[in-house]
Design a protein around this motif. Structure first.
Motif, PDB file in Angstrom:
ATOM      1  N   GLU A  25      -1.202  -0.208  -3.106  1.00 18.03           N
ATOM      2  CA  GLU A  25      -2.602   0.140  -3.724  1.00 18.03           C
ATOM      3  C   GLU A  25      -3.168  -1.059  -4.295  1.00 18.03           C
ATOM      4  O   GLU A  25      -4.509  -1.437  -3.830  1.00 18.03           O
ATOM      5  CB  GLU A  25      -2.576   1.145  -4.624  1.00 18.03           C
ATOM      6  N   ASP A  29      -6.587  -3.179  -2.696  1.00 17.65           N
ATOM      7  CA  ASP A  29      -8.012  -3.227  -3.473  1.00 17.65           C
ATOM      8  C   ASP A  29      -8.353  -4.691  -3.675  1.00 17.65           C
ATOM      9  O   ASP A  29      -9.421  -5.022  -3.474  1.00 17.65           O
ATOM     10  CB  ASP A  29      -7.731  -2.672  -4.916  1.00 17.65           C
ATOM     11  N   GLN A  35     -14.245  -0.946   6.203  1.00 17.87           N
ATOM     12  CA  GLN A  35     -13.620   0.355   7.196  1.00 17.87           C
ATOM     13  C   GLN A  35     -13.714   0.212   8.582  1.00 17.87           C
ATOM     14  O   GLN A  35     -14.602  -0.626   9.202  1.00 17.87           O
ATOM     15  CB  GLN A  35     -14.757   1.493   6.612  1.00 17.87           C
ATOM     16  N   LEU A  52      -0.816   4.525   3.629  1.00 17.72           N
ATOM     17  CA  LEU A  52      -1.958   3.767   2.508  1.00 17.72           C
ATOM     18  C   LEU A  52      -3.259   3.485   3.635  1.00 17.72           C
ATOM     19  O   LEU A  52      -4.239   3.703   3.170  1.00 17.72           O
ATOM     20  CB  LEU A  52      -1.532   2.884   1.552  1.00 17.72           C
ATOM     21  N   ARG A  56      -7.001   4.746   2.670  1.00 18.00           N
ATOM     22  CA  ARG A  56      -7.816   4.028   2.133  1.00 18.00           C
ATOM     23  C   ARG A  56      -8.584   3.552   2.700  1.00 18.00           C
ATOM     24  O   ARG A  56      -9.954   2.815   2.125  1.00 18.00           O
ATOM     25  CB  ARG A  56      -7.105   2.973   1.233  1.00 18.00           C
ATOM     26  N   CYS A  57      -8.736   2.990   4.244  1.00 15.48           N
ATOM     27  CA  CYS A  57      -9.268   2.111   5.007  1.00 15.48           C
ATOM     28  C   CYS A  57      -9.987   2.848   5.994  1.00 15.48           C
ATOM     29  O   CYS A  57     -10.904   1.964   6.774  1.00 15.48           O
ATOM     30  CB  CYS A  57      -8.476   1.006   5.502  1.00 15.48           C
TER      31      CYS A  57
END
Length: 260
Positions: A25, A29, A35, A52, A56-57
């Protein structure tokens, strides 16, 4: 020394998957990736970090590569990993054409690669010009490994838990050297410290001793020696008034870009 094998995806999830996601995580960050990228997770194991990336991406494509079919079988069952493609592969000979990805990452893998420099070179080969190459790895020599409370006491008792073959590449200096040698630019590195809380000593012991570095040795020990080891480990753990045990671990992270 026997080779470390990670074949039980469910056990790995309890021991290291939780730790890996905590570091992952912070790692994502820090990377602040765009993206819609094409990602490859090399040494994806049971898919903890792959999941993850998907969460997240917003990747356009995710490939997971690992040498263990047992780990990959677990990864394919993850609800959050649907959309990723998992396959058997070798970090030093990735089954992809050059410039196939926008981002190539390793999560807690590099110390296990037989020739670490070749593994990093492969990451650089398969990303496009301007692409991201990054990793995070426990600080194996500086006391950052989550299993150190157990492994250090095993060593103190004259036992021989299995260690990764290339712990030396977990230092920030070594990682920076590998990234520079692979021709990567815009290199940045940092430490990441995370914590994990266990309800009590029994939970800590039952979870952390599933690790393949310690489990076979402990299984072969006489009961009296196991009890002695447990007592030594218990004495060094930070336990609060409610019996909660909060442990810290530290990883080193590095990123770089392939020259355009």
């Amino acid at each position: 020394m026997p080779e470390l094998r990670f074949d039980d995806g469910a056990a790995y999830e309890q021991v290291m998957g939780v730790w890996s996601r905590s570091v992952g995580e912070v790692f994502l960050d820090w990377l602040e990736p765009a993206q819609g990228l094409r990602w490859i997770d090399v040494g994806c194991g049971n898919g903890a970090f792959t999941e993850l990336i998907l969460a997240r991406c917003a990747p356009s494509d995710v490939q997971g590569i690992d040498p263990s079919e047992g780990q990959l079988a677990f990864a394919r069952t993850r609800p959050g990993a649907r959309g990723a493609v998992f396959q058997i592969g070798d970090a030093m000979a990735l089954p992809f054409e050059a410039e196939s990805f926008d981002a190539a990452v390793m999560a807690l893998v590099l110390v296990f690669v037989r020739i670490p420099s070749k593994g990093v070179a492969e990451l650089a080969r398969i990303v496009r010009p301007g692409g991201l190459v990054a990793t995070y790895m426990w600080d194996m020599l500086g006391g950052g490994f989550p299993l150190d409370p157990i492994l250090d006491e095993m060593y103190a008792m004259g036992l021989s838990p299995t260690r990764p073959p290339h712990m030396e590449v977990s230092t920030l200096a070594a990682l920076q050297g590998l990234w520079s040698a692979a021709g990567l630019q815009q290199i940045e590195a940092r430490e990441i410290t995370v914590q994990r809380t266990f309800a009590d000593f029994d939970e800590f012991w039952n979870v952390e001793t599933k690790a393949p570095s310690a489990a076979p040795v402990i299984a072969a020990m006489p009961a009296a020696d196991v009890a002695a080891l447990m007592q030594r480990v218990r004495a060094r753990l930070p336990t609060d008034a409610d019996g909660l045990i909060t442990c810290s671990a530290r990883a080193h992270a590095i990123s770089g870009r392939k020259p355009r």
